[in-house]
Design an enzyme around this catalytic site. Sequence first.
Site, PDB file in Angstrom:
ATOM      1  N   GLU A   1     -18.515 -12.979   4.538  1.00 48.64           N
ATOM      2  CA  GLU A   1     -19.524 -11.700   4.080  1.00 48.64           C
ATOM      3  C   GLU A   1     -20.422 -12.025   3.047  1.00 48.64           C
ATOM      4  O   GLU A   1     -21.643 -11.220   3.399  1.00 48.64           O
ATOM      5  CB  GLU A   1     -18.483 -10.474   3.864  1.00 48.64           C
ATOM      6  CG  GLU A   1     -17.546 -10.118   4.682  1.00 48.64           C
ATOM      7  CD  GLU A   1     -18.262  -9.259   5.902  1.00 48.64           C
ATOM      8  OE1 GLU A   1     -19.327  -8.698   5.516  1.00 48.64           O
ATOM      9  OE2 GLU A   1     -17.717  -9.316   6.920  1.00 48.64           O
TER      10      GLU A   1
ATOM     11  N   SER B   1      36.087  28.511  13.240  1.00 46.83           N
ATOM     12  CA  SER B   1      37.276  28.433  12.240  1.00 46.83           C
ATOM     13  C   SER B   1      37.104  27.414  11.138  1.00 46.83           C
ATOM     14  O   SER B   1      37.993  27.435  10.129  1.00 46.83           O
ATOM     15  CB  SER B   1      38.717  28.029  12.947  1.00 46.83           C
ATOM     16  OG  SER B   1      39.000  29.371  13.923  1.00 46.83           O
TER      17      SER B   1
END
Length: 819
Positions: free
Chosen positions: A87, A479
């Site tokens: 770059e 239950s």
Amino acid sequence: MIRLLGYFFGAACVLFLGAAAVVAVYLSNVAKDLPDYAVLSTYAPPVTTRVHAGNGALMAEYAKERRLFLPIQAIPDRVKAAFLSAEDKNFYNHPGVDLTGLGRAILVNLQNFGSGRRPVGASTITQQVAKNFLLTSDQTIDRKIKEAILSFRIEQAYSKDKILELYLNEIFFGLNSYGIASAALTYFDKSVTELTVAEAAYLASLPKGPANYHPFRHPDAALERRNWVIDRMVENGYVSQSDGAEAKKQPLGVTGRASGPSLFASGYFAEAVRRQLVDQYGEKMLYEGGLSVRTSFDPQLQVFARKALQDGLITYDERRGFHGALKQIDTTADWGKALADVPALSDVPEWRLAVVLAVSDDSVDIGLQPSKDGAGKVPAERERGVIQAKNMQWAYRSSTGRKSAKSPDGVLSAGDVVYVERLGDESSTSYRLRQPPKVEGGLVAMDPKTGRVLAMVGGFSYAQSEFNRATQAMRQPGSSFKPFVYAAAMDNGYTPASVVSDDPLQIQTGNGQVWAPDNYEGEGGGANTLRFAIEHSRNRMTVRLANDLGMNVVAEYAERFGVYDHMMPVLAMSLGSGETTVLRMVSAYSVIANGGKQIKPTLIDRIQDRYGKTIFKHEERVCEGCNASEWQNQDEPNVVDNRETVLDPMTSYQITSMLQGVIQRGTAAGKVVLGDRDVAGKTGTTNDEKDAWFVGFTPDLVAGLYIGFDAPSTLGRGGTGGSLSAPVFNEFMQAAVKDMPASKFVIPAGMNLIPIDRKTGMAAAQGDPSTIIEAFKPGTGPADSFSVIGMDNTMAPEEILKTSPQANQAVQSGSGGLY
């Protein structure tokens, strides 16, 4: 001539001054609208939130921009060199704008004018920082001028390393990856420090155009661009000629990294954590705040829990026959491409999709689904296998009610797409027919001492359904709710030896109806102790006990345990006719298991913000002296347990002992086998056998689950908690506690253990074969005379019953909770 030259010089000066004035005015106008570059000093980009298991393994990541911030000191020189070469090779020398590079770019663009080629840019890293952070990406002269001015100012305000740090953490690399740290994980599943020269060069090639150098869609362009960066690294002296040549020989080596949960079978748990984080901090904080979340998730226990629940669901489902093929595809052409497009269950890797190629009386030839590569292409290779008749006999019976088949050709035909599971090792070509079950369920495992949720399974497959049945499904516990009725009784003067009538009864309701709760299959009669009642899940005895105790007391205890937020105090609720979740039930049982201490169930141990500051922790206990700077023979630190006691520890032990009896002699007898390890639990089955529950615990681990259809419907005769859910609990617990040290339930100091007659509840005679050792609190003991609670078979109307839809439903259907 001299006067003429003077004239031209004067005119030139005027023009120059005029042009300079125009430029000055233009630059002044441009500069006055520039954004404030000082914001770069407080740069706080959106950062990925990472969720970890209890052992530190990464479970999930959440981000709109997948980014992990790295300071420049943590980025290796070879990685920096790759980006500088690709770059801005003069980055450390120019003042923000590279005039040499700019002149070179202008020359190239003039040469290419009219050729149709894209103009060559000369932006420095500083200019890219200015554009990415402060400006738009518009291709205009004004923007380029602003970019240059800002670059000069940024260079004067910040160091080169700071500018490079901003750049490397901000840029986009494709695949929703931002910043070098995230890119290294996304493309190579590595940390930045592990990147090779070739890998760093490839990442440095991406910012120019990630889509143009996609590793799978454009591999040749990607390789060419990477090698160009390597050449620049050699040219700039960052890499030797030999190392550069070696790096160029390497393949791209992109492995990719899944964006979903990283830990196997963690989908339901991770999603539950995500929901909690959103509720607690909001979506912006979750997706941009960079939180570090440590959960209570135990990967090994999760694998055990997943397998146990899946085994239970599959076993039930296969007993009811084959649902049919998933779909039909054409096998006369290339079946691989068509089969590859059929979505599979990604979180059930044991199974693979296959297409039936040929069927005979004794086997089925199948073609297995090929895996697409990163570019979405289907490889040319086609893998085949066979299903022997013995490995699909369960499918001879159809779940749709069709006549049963006698061989494979009565079940499958060419073109059918089905699931299969390999038998044997990877070299085996033998498979078993499989199908995703229609029945579902949820399972939770928890540490009873802390409330830390260790495992959570919300259904058969998260890929198939994200609905979490462990936390989101509201189901009747049946239950399995009864222990809280009996806990309320033990806390209010009753004992396990108290005797209750089990004869038929009728209850006159406030709306004129008659409710006659019954026991499972109508058995019962006479009178028995409360221990017998809970061990054998007697409904009539439980209703009589709740009536004698008072439903307001039962409701108070149910809310205290966290089973319900608000419970209607009606008798039908004593049989579990309300609705709650698996997580709540397991949390409530944990209170019994830990001796009566209130707990707050949690999926999250600790949360840190992006700076490492702890902003949440589940542990609220105080440790006096834990932070001593040195050892001076002081006493060991004392952790002060300031949690509320919601149940008498002696009551807790009494209920635990009674629930041990459920496994030893009661409705779960023979279903839970953990050797000599103490274990307690309770079955639960709702009306018409729509939900089958089991919740149980050892001294160190609580687990609970239910099995049922998402749209509640009967599981069929025998679809009880004892037959369906208790074996799942047993499979999980056997694996979970295998490597844990054996421990026993602690008997509270002062509790009396007295032999009684298991039938009458009175003191046992010496040598009586029906003797059982029962736990009594100080001041209580076996009754001196035989007394039975609820001898009257008729109960008064409950005016409040008519205001409770759930209770009325229980009245209409029969009993509320069964077995």
